[in-house]
Design an enzyme around this catalytic site. Structure first.
Site, PDB file in Angstrom:
ATOM      1  N   HIS A 171      -2.200   1.486  16.191  1.00  0.00           N
ATOM      2  CA  HIS A 171      -1.446   2.629  15.665  1.00  0.00           C
ATOM      3  C   HIS A 171      -2.334   3.524  14.810  1.00  0.00           C
ATOM      4  CE1 HIS A 171      -1.119  -0.686  12.763  1.00  0.00           C
ATOM      5  NE2 HIS A 171      -0.925   0.217  11.823  1.00  0.00           N
ATOM      6  N   HIS A 174      -5.982   1.700  14.490  1.00  0.00           N
ATOM      7  CA  HIS A 174      -6.335   0.336  14.046  1.00  0.00           C
ATOM      8  C   HIS A 174      -5.168  -0.600  14.337  1.00  0.00           C
ATOM      9  CE1 HIS A 174      -3.724   1.807  10.877  1.00  0.00           C
ATOM     10  NE2 HIS A 174      -3.534   0.549  10.519  1.00  0.00           N
ATOM     11  N   LYS A 209       0.881  -1.175   0.000  1.00  0.00           N
ATOM     12  CA  LYS A 209       0.000   0.000   0.000  1.00  0.00           C
ATOM     13  C   LYS A 209       0.911   1.214   0.000  1.00  0.00           C
ATOM     14  CE  LYS A 209      -3.565   2.086   3.003  1.00  0.00           C
ATOM     15  NZ  LYS A 209      -3.890   2.230   4.452  1.00  0.00           N
ATOM     16  N   ASP A 266      -3.280  -3.920  12.298  1.00  0.00           N
ATOM     17  CA  ASP A 266      -3.273  -4.462  10.934  1.00  0.00           C
ATOM     18  C   ASP A 266      -3.810  -5.891  10.940  1.00  0.00           C
ATOM     19  OD1 ASP A 266      -2.187  -2.069  10.092  1.00  0.00           O
ATOM     20  OD2 ASP A 266      -0.154  -2.834   9.804  1.00  0.00           O
TER      21      ASP A 266
HETATM   22  O1  LIG Z   1       1.597   5.798   7.433  1.00  0.00           O
HETATM   23  C1  LIG Z   1       1.869   5.128   8.419  1.00  0.00           C
HETATM   24  O2  LIG Z   1       2.926   5.249   9.031  1.00  0.00           O
HETATM   25  C2  LIG Z   1       0.907   4.105   8.932  1.00  0.00           C
HETATM   26  C3  LIG Z   1      -0.002   3.536   7.878  1.00  0.00           C
HETATM   27  C4  LIG Z   1      -0.837   2.398   8.367  1.00  0.00           C
HETATM   28  O3  LIG Z   1      -0.900   2.105   9.531  1.00  0.00           O
HETATM   29  C5  LIG Z   1      -1.607   1.573   7.417  1.00  0.00           C
HETATM   30  O4  LIG Z   1      -1.716   1.957   6.245  1.00  0.00           O
HETATM   31  O5  LIG Z   1      -2.100   0.496   7.848  1.00  0.00           O
HETATM   32 FE   LIG Z   2      -1.586   0.030   9.812  1.00  0.00          FE
END
Ligand SMILES: O=C(O)CCC(=O)C(=O)O
Ligand SMILES: [Fe+2]
Length: 335
Positions: free
Chosen positions: A277, A221, A202, A223
């Site tokens: 996070h 959230h 992503k 992951d």
């Molecule tokens: O941009 C970030 O450091 C975190 C992104 C994130 O947690 C995600 O896309 O699941």
């Molecule tokens: Fe994340």
């Protein structure tokens, strides 16, 4: 319906110095109010080239139990490989809206792949300040190049090279994490799909935001993945919840950020924790990040490792197909 990209909203907001109400978080989430400013412990940093294997295993296991997140340095991915991955991703997001829309998610499709913006508002009716591009980078049989930008022309090569290196890092992490649980080195990798693990990249693009103290990028959230390995750009923004405080992860040039995801928490029967996070945004600069989510194949069943379950330690999680776990999580249904 034409989808409104946050990047377009951001360019309009620059002249007004304000952001639309749907991006203003409730106070309980606003970073200016909820970020902990006292003395805080730092997200652990681990040297993956440590020749003392026992020490490496211990540090990775401790970080995964206490934090669910750590940064790795000397991980074996050459600096120029990371720099190229970042450069081609940034070039993509700097293309015109029309050029990016060629890669837009297909409306109604089950797949998350493609260029997109989170469409549904969350429970508070609020939206995150971020656009993204999702596409798989491994295994080759799962890749759909339709979602890989053709421009810049070196996009494909940069991503293929990164995929090759990141798989080596992942294998090393899985081995240390397994040994840290006292099980065989291959147990965790096999437990989330072995050679069939799907590497889903992503790219998060958080445009500059005139009111960063009121908005959030990605909201709090954990992951879904087994592990997430993330490359950030130089604009800080990742925050983790530690002992009930939101604290900033510091930017370490060329480090990779490793998140323990839900599937490793499940396999370890809760010994390792998937980390809560979120990300904040910046007033002057675009923040970007490149997480790779290491996901079990859709039909693969993940449950606590039998070696870790006994009478004193009953299973804390149900064994489930990854696709069913993901469906429940995305639709906020009980697991
Ligand atoms: O941009 C970030 O450091 C975190 C992104 C994130 O947690 C995600 O896309 O699941
Ligand atoms: Fe994340």
């Amino acid at each position: 319906m034409e989808v409104e990209r946050v990047q377009a909203i951001a360019s309009l907001s620059l002249t007004t110095d304000n952001i639309p109400a749907e991006f203003i978080r409730p106070e309980k989430e606003q970073p200016a109010i909820t970020t902990f400013r006292g003395p805080v412990p730092e997200v652990p940093t681990i040297d993956l080239s440590d020749p003392d294997q026992e020490n490496l295993v211990r540090s990775i296991a401790n970080a995964s139990k206490e934090w669910g997140i750590f940064q790795v340095v000397n991980h074996g991915v050459p600096t120029d490989v990371i720099t190229k991955l970042q450069a081609v991703g940034k070039e993509f997001f700097e293309l015109s809206p029309e050029e990016k829309e060629v890669y837009a998610k297909i409306p109604g499709s089950q797949s998350i792949e493609g260029y997109g913006t989170q469409l549904q508002k969350d429970i508070d009716g609020k939206k995150p300040w971020v656009d993204h591009l999702f596409h798989k980078i491994w295994p080759p049989s799962t890749i759909n190049y339709r979602f890989w930008p053709k421009n810049p022309p070196s996009y494909r090569d940069a991503n293929e090279v990164y995929a090759k290196y990141i798989r080596e890092v992942a294998d090393k992490l899985f081995t240390s994490l397994s040994l840290g649980l006292g099980v065989k080195g291959h147990a965790l990798k096999e437990g989330v799909g072995g050679e069939d693990i799907v590497y889903m990249l992503k790219i998060n693009y958080y445009p500059p935001c005139p009111r960063p103290e009121l908005a959030l990028g990605v909201v709090a959230h954990t992951d879904l993945s087994s592990l997430t390995i993330l490359v950030p750009n130089e604009v800080p923004g990742l925050q983790v919840l530690k002992d009930d405080h939101w604290i900033d992860a510091k930017y370490i040039p060329n480090a990779l950020i490793v998140h323990i995801g839900d599937q490793i928490e499940i396999l370890s029967n809760g010994i390792y924790r998937s980390v809560l996070h979120r990300s904040t945004v910046d007033k002057g600069k675009a923040r970007m990040s490149w997480p790779v989510f290491l996901e079990p194949p859709a039909e693969f069943v993940v449950g606590p490792l039998p070696q870790l379950v006994n009478e004193e330690n009953p299973p804390k999680y149900k064994a489930k197909k990854f696709k069913d776990y993901a469906y429940c999580k995305l639709n906020k249904l009980p697991q």
